[in-house]
Design a protein around this motif. Sequence first.
Motif, PDB file in Angstrom:
ATOM      1  N   LEU A   1      48.337  33.312  38.845  1.00 15.33           N
ATOM      2  CA  LEU A   1      48.950  34.398  39.599  1.00 15.33           C
ATOM      3  C   LEU A   1      50.373  34.645  39.119  1.00 15.33           C
ATOM      4  CD1 LEU A   1      48.890  36.409  42.011  1.00 15.33           C
ATOM      5  CD2 LEU A   1      49.791  34.532  43.407  1.00 15.33           C
ATOM      6  N   TYR A   2      51.154  33.577  38.984  1.00 12.94           N
ATOM      7  CA  TYR A   2      52.551  33.709  38.560  1.00 12.94           C
ATOM      8  C   TYR A   2      52.670  34.264  37.139  1.00 12.94           C
ATOM      9  CZ  TYR A   2      54.057  30.934  42.620  1.00 12.94           C
ATOM     10  OH  TYR A   2      54.312  30.467  43.878  1.00 12.94           O
ATOM     11  N   LEU A   3      51.702  33.952  36.290  1.00 10.99           N
ATOM     12  CA  LEU A   3      51.733  34.431  34.910  1.00 10.99           C
ATOM     13  C   LEU A   3      51.202  35.861  34.767  1.00 10.99           C
ATOM     14  CD1 LEU A   3      50.562  31.197  33.100  1.00 10.99           C
ATOM     15  CD2 LEU A   3      52.858  32.212  33.053  1.00 10.99           C
ATOM     16  N   GLY A   4      50.714  36.418  35.874  1.00 10.41           N
ATOM     17  CA  GLY A   4      50.236  37.795  35.847  1.00 10.41           C
ATOM     18  C   GLY A   4      48.792  37.947  35.419  1.00 10.41           C
ATOM     19  N   ALA A   5      48.059  36.842  35.325  1.00 13.97           N
ATOM     20  CA  ALA A   5      46.654  36.925  34.935  1.00 13.97           C
ATOM     21  C   ALA A   5      45.800  37.541  36.047  1.00 13.97           C
ATOM     22  CB  ALA A   5      46.123  35.539  34.571  1.00 13.97           C
ATOM     23  N   TYR A   6      46.258  37.414  37.287  1.00  9.29           N
ATOM     24  CA  TYR A   6      45.520  37.904  38.442  1.00  9.29           C
ATOM     25  C   TYR A   6      46.429  38.771  39.298  1.00  9.29           C
ATOM     26  CZ  TYR A   6      42.364  33.792  38.003  1.00  9.29           C
ATOM     27  OH  TYR A   6      41.493  32.836  37.582  1.00  9.29           O
ATOM     28  N   ASP A   7      45.795  39.639  40.090  1.00  5.89           N
ATOM     29  CA  ASP A   7      46.515  40.246  41.203  1.00  5.89           C
ATOM     30  C   ASP A   7      46.286  39.340  42.415  1.00  5.89           C
ATOM     31  OD1 ASP A   7      43.941  40.788  42.156  1.00  5.89           O
ATOM     32  OD2 ASP A   7      44.074  42.934  41.798  1.00  5.89           O
ATOM     33  N   VAL A   8      46.930  39.618  43.525  1.00  2.00           N
ATOM     34  CA  VAL A   8      46.859  38.734  44.688  1.00  2.00           C
ATOM     35  C   VAL A   8      45.432  38.637  45.229  1.00  2.00           C
ATOM     36  CG1 VAL A   8      47.646  38.394  47.066  1.00  2.00           C
ATOM     37  CG2 VAL A   8      49.268  39.091  45.313  1.00  2.00           C
ATOM     38  N   ASP A   9      44.715  39.744  45.291  1.00  2.00           N
ATOM     39  CA  ASP A   9      43.345  39.711  45.819  1.00  2.00           C
ATOM     40  C   ASP A   9      42.440  38.834  44.954  1.00  2.00           C
ATOM     41  OD1 ASP A   9      43.931  41.343  47.993  1.00  2.00           O
ATOM     42  OD2 ASP A   9      43.481  43.178  46.873  1.00  2.00           O
ATOM     43  N   THR A  10      42.558  38.932  43.643  1.00  2.00           N
ATOM     44  CA  THR A  10      41.764  38.099  42.739  1.00  2.00           C
ATOM     45  C   THR A  10      42.148  36.635  42.895  1.00  2.00           C
ATOM     46  OG1 THR A  10      41.593  39.933  41.183  1.00  2.00           O
ATOM     47  CG2 THR A  10      41.109  37.722  40.335  1.00  2.00           C
ATOM     48  N   TYR A  11      43.442  36.375  43.009  1.00  2.00           N
ATOM     49  CA  TYR A  11      43.914  35.004  43.225  1.00  2.00           C
ATOM     50  C   TYR A  11      43.290  34.412  44.477  1.00  2.00           C
ATOM     51  CZ  TYR A  11      47.008  31.473  45.187  1.00  2.00           C
ATOM     52  OH  TYR A  11      47.500  30.349  45.789  1.00  2.00           O
ATOM     53  N   LEU A  12      43.342  35.149  45.569  1.00  2.00           N
ATOM     54  CA  LEU A  12      42.808  34.629  46.829  1.00  2.00           C
ATOM     55  C   LEU A  12      41.306  34.391  46.765  1.00  2.00           C
ATOM     56  CD1 LEU A  12      44.851  36.791  49.361  1.00  2.00           C
ATOM     57  CD2 LEU A  12      45.147  34.349  48.865  1.00  2.00           C
ATOM     58  N   SER A  13      40.571  35.330  46.219  1.00  2.00           N
ATOM     59  CA  SER A  13      39.117  35.174  46.176  1.00  2.00           C
ATOM     60  C   SER A  13      38.702  34.067  45.211  1.00  2.00           C
ATOM     61  CB  SER A  13      38.434  36.494  45.821  1.00  2.00           C
ATOM     62  OG  SER A  13      38.774  36.909  44.525  1.00  2.00           O
ATOM     63  N   THR A  14      39.341  33.994  44.055  1.00  2.00           N
ATOM     64  CA  THR A  14      39.006  32.962  43.075  1.00  2.00           C
ATOM     65  C   THR A  14      39.351  31.574  43.604  1.00  2.00           C
ATOM     66  OG1 THR A  14      39.412  34.518  41.280  1.00  2.00           O
ATOM     67  CG2 THR A  14      39.379  32.186  40.706  1.00  2.00           C
ATOM     68  N   THR A  15      40.514  31.448  44.213  1.00  2.00           N
ATOM     69  CA  THR A  15      40.918  30.165  44.773  1.00  2.00           C
ATOM     70  C   THR A  15      39.963  29.737  45.872  1.00  2.00           C
ATOM     71  OG1 THR A  15      43.226  30.652  44.246  1.00  2.00           O
ATOM     72  CG2 THR A  15      42.826  28.912  45.859  1.00  2.00           C
ATOM     73  N   ASP A  16      39.605  30.658  46.745  1.00  2.00           N
ATOM     74  CA  ASP A  16      38.668  30.358  47.823  1.00  2.00           C
ATOM     75  C   ASP A  16      37.318  29.907  47.277  1.00  2.00           C
ATOM     76  OD1 ASP A  16      37.776  30.386  50.655  1.00  2.00           O
ATOM     77  OD2 ASP A  16      36.524  32.046  49.947  1.00  2.00           O
ATOM     78  N   GLU A  17      36.797  30.619  46.294  1.00  2.00           N
ATOM     79  CA  GLU A  17      35.494  30.261  45.720  1.00  2.00           C
ATOM     80  C   GLU A  17      35.530  28.871  45.080  1.00  2.00           C
ATOM     81  OE1 GLU A  17      34.514  33.362  42.965  1.00  2.00           O
ATOM     82  OE2 GLU A  17      34.436  34.884  44.544  1.00  2.00           O
ATOM     83  N   ARG A  18      36.570  28.605  44.308  1.00  2.00           N
ATOM     84  CA  ARG A  18      36.658  27.312  43.621  1.00  2.00           C
ATOM     85  C   ARG A  18      36.840  26.153  44.598  1.00  2.00           C
ATOM     86  NH1 ARG A  18      40.717  26.956  38.922  1.00  2.00           N
ATOM     87  NH2 ARG A  18      39.606  24.982  38.687  1.00  2.00           N
ATOM     88  N   ILE A  19      37.652  26.343  45.623  1.00  2.00           N
ATOM     89  CA  ILE A  19      37.871  25.280  46.607  1.00  2.00           C
ATOM     90  C   ILE A  19      36.621  25.057  47.425  1.00  2.00           C
ATOM     91  CG2 ILE A  19      39.137  24.689  48.718  1.00  2.00           C
ATOM     92  CD1 ILE A  19      41.645  25.833  47.335  1.00  2.00           C
ATOM     93  N   THR A  20      35.948  26.110  47.823  1.00  2.00           N
ATOM     94  CA  THR A  20      34.700  25.982  48.565  1.00  2.00           C
ATOM     95  C   THR A  20      33.678  25.195  47.754  1.00  2.00           C
ATOM     96  OG1 THR A  20      35.112  28.027  49.770  1.00  2.00           O
ATOM     97  CG2 THR A  20      32.830  27.263  49.692  1.00  2.00           C
ATOM     98  N   GLN A  21      33.586  25.472  46.458  1.00  2.00           N
ATOM     99  CA  GLN A  21      32.652  24.761  45.596  1.00  2.00           C
ATOM    100  C   GLN A  21      33.062  23.300  45.440  1.00  2.00           C
ATOM    101  OE1 GLN A  21      29.702  26.046  44.326  1.00  2.00           O
ATOM    102  NE2 GLN A  21      29.385  23.845  44.007  1.00  2.00           N
ATOM    103  N   ALA A  22      34.343  23.029  45.310  1.00  2.00           N
ATOM    104  CA  ALA A  22      34.829  21.644  45.180  1.00  2.00           C
ATOM    105  C   ALA A  22      34.480  20.827  46.416  1.00  2.00           C
ATOM    106  CB  ALA A  22      36.326  21.613  44.912  1.00  2.00           C
ATOM    107  N   ILE A  23      34.636  21.430  47.584  1.00  2.00           N
ATOM    108  CA  ILE A  23      34.305  20.738  48.828  1.00  2.00           C
ATOM    109  C   ILE A  23      32.807  20.488  48.907  1.00  2.00           C
ATOM    110  CG2 ILE A  23      34.240  20.955  51.346  1.00  2.00           C
ATOM    111  CD1 ILE A  23      36.949  22.458  51.079  1.00  2.00           C
ATOM    112  N   ALA A  24      32.018  21.495  48.532  1.00  2.00           N
ATOM    113  CA  ALA A  24      30.550  21.336  48.554  1.00  2.00           C
ATOM    114  C   ALA A  24      30.116  20.234  47.580  1.00  2.00           C
ATOM    115  CB  ALA A  24      29.881  22.663  48.198  1.00  2.00           C
ATOM    116  N   ASP A  25      30.719  20.188  46.426  1.00  2.00           N
ATOM    117  CA  ASP A  25      30.388  19.167  45.425  1.00  2.00           C
ATOM    118  C   ASP A  25      30.757  17.766  45.898  1.00  2.00           C
ATOM    119  OD1 ASP A  25      29.472  21.199  43.789  1.00  2.00           O
ATOM    120  OD2 ASP A  25      31.225  21.161  42.468  1.00  2.00           O
ATOM    121  N   ALA A  26      31.813  17.654  46.704  1.00  2.00           N
ATOM    122  CA  ALA A  26      32.300  16.352  47.151  1.00  2.00           C
ATOM    123  C   ALA A  26      31.559  15.824  48.385  1.00  2.00           C
ATOM    124  CB  ALA A  26      33.785  16.434  47.465  1.00  2.00           C
ATOM    125  N   THR A  27      30.825  16.684  49.049  1.00  2.00           N
ATOM    126  CA  THR A  27      30.134  16.229  50.268  1.00  2.00           C
ATOM    127  C   THR A  27      28.671  15.990  50.032  1.00  2.00           C
ATOM    128  OG1 THR A  27      29.848  18.535  50.986  1.00  2.00           O
ATOM    129  CG2 THR A  27      31.733  17.320  51.843  1.00  2.00           C
TER     130      THR A  27
END
Length: 78
Positions: free
Chosen positions: A52-78
């Motif tokens: 996000l800070y480097l300009g690769a994403y806009d805020v909406d993409t940052y939020l959705s991508t972060t949410d998807e990756r974290i949700t998957q990490a939690i699912a993988d860990a449980t």
Amino acid sequence: MIAGLLGENAEALFDTESFLNVFHNVAPYSVQEYTVAGPEIKQIFNEERDNLYLGAYDVDTYLSTTDERITQAIADAT
């Protein structure tokens, strides 16, 4: 240190005593190690924030991508 963080004349503009208290006493991450997938969540957050800070994403993409990756990490860990 205060001038470097808050600028010149910080004492006139901010409650620097409170700032320093929080600055020195807050954990560097909001996710604790004992959280399910805690280290993975911190890594994902750091990677996506950098994008996000480097300009690769806009805020909406940052939020959705972060949410998807974290949700998957939690699912993988449980």
